[in-house]
Design a protein around this motif. Structure first.
Motif: not given
Length: 366
Positions: A214, A218-220, A223, A225-227
């Protein structure tokens, strides 16, 4: 002139396969985190004996993301101390700093150039939470001793294997601990080199791997949705395809390096030259063959005058770099001695027997 490293010659045998892979990627029409990256991640994980491989943009990012993932898991927090060799390429230290952690430098062993386990314990404080081990020049560090110290002090172990693809000790790859995370670089000059930048992380820790997959994107995980607060550091689809072409030959190419290294060690007989330590096991893949000598500049000039190119890895130790003024006055005499004396000889799978003989002859006449 005998080149220090002839990348064109190294990659020439793969040219047709590279062209075919380029055509495949173009025709797939999927250029980021596609089939080729997944295929290489599976192949490299299997090669390393790891459950997971996470392809990233480069070796530095691999290290940074490991530390950031451990912070996300709560196993590290900003300001924690990380033991790291004083004798290393600066990327090892930059990764710690860029993760808002604190590097604590430890001297190496003069014989192996790697972290001296006997000096680790005295540098451990209540803030120490991890050890970053660097397998420098292609030789595995003393992982049994390091892991024993880590277990005793409840420390994480992270491995910088940017120069040690394929090195094994006691039938284990560079990933010598079940919970370790290992960072690799596929910079073109590495034993397994791409045609551009690339890197990877291997681990058996599924929870860590999930966060790393993740964080690199981008921490995703899904796609848009970024955690997490992630980055854009993804192994390129085309570079992954090239690496998968080269991976099956890595062991054979490493063995060729060992054959050359063995000749150097046996046949170079010059009291002015200090040869590197090697126990003749598979724990060394000779990314570099590093000698030491009192007057390095004189020897390097002499070699060049005799049509042999050499390199210095590295002329300035990290604690003497302008970028790290807070350490400039700290004494690390063993590290400084190494950086003043080391010289890397040509060693690559495409170096011919005749070229090796010539280099040995020239060195013995010095």
């Amino acid at each position: 002139m005998i080149s220090f490293l002839d990348l064109k010659k190294i990659n020439e045998p793969y040219k047709k396969s590279f062209q075919e892979k380029t055509e495949t990627v173009l025709n797939n029409g999927w250029y980021i985190l596609g089939k080729e990256v997944k295929a290489f991640e599976a192949s490299f994980a299997d090669y390393c004996g790891a459950k997971h491989c996470i392809g990233v943009g480069n070796g530095l990012d691999a290290l940074i993301l490991i530390f950031k993932a451990y912070i996300q898991l709560g196993k590290l927090q900003k300001g924690d101390e990380v033991i790291v060799p004083a004798n290393t390429y600066i990327a090892s230290i930059l990764a710690i700093l860029q993760a808002d952690l604190v590097p604590v430098l430890v001297e190496p062993k003069l014989e192996t150039y790697n972290l001296n386990p006997d000096l680790i314990q005295e540098k451990i404080t209540s803030k120490t939470k991890a050890i970053l081990v660097v397998h420098l020049y292609g030789q595995l560090a003393e992982m049994d001793a390091v892991n024993e110290i880590a277990n005793k002090n409840n420390l994480l172990v992270v491995e910088d294997a940017a120069q040690s693809h394929g090195a094994v000790s006691n039938e284990l790859s560079a990933m010598s601990d079940q919970n370790s995370a290992v960072a690799y670089s596929f910079y073109p000059g590495k034993n397994l080199g791409a045609l551009g930048d690339g890197g990877a992380i291997t681990t058996n820790d599924s929870e860590l791997a999930k966060i790393l997959f993740s964080l690199r994107n981008y921490g995703s995980e899904i796609k848009y949705y970024n955690d997490f607060i992630g980055v854009n550091s993804r192994l390129d689809e085309l570079q992954a395809a090239f690496l998968n072409v080269k991976l099956p030959n890595l062991d054979a190419e490493n063995e060729r390096r060992r054959i050359i290294a063995k000749r150097y060690l046996i046949e170079i007989k010059n009291k002015k030259i200090i040869l590197p330590f090697w126990d003749f096991s598979d724990n060394h893949v000779f990314h570099l063959f590093v000698i030491r000598t009192q007057d390095r500049n004189d020897l390097q000039t002499y070699l060049l005058d005799n049509n042999v190119q050499s390199m210095i890895h590295y002329p300035v130790p990290p604690h003497k770099q302008k970028a790290l003024p807070q350490w400039n006055k700290l004494p690390f005499p063993i590290t400084e001695k190494m950086h003043n004396e080391v010289l890397s000889l040509p060693i690559s799978p495409v170096l011919t027997d005749e070229e090796v003989s010539f280099i040995i002859e020239i060195l013995n006449k010095y």
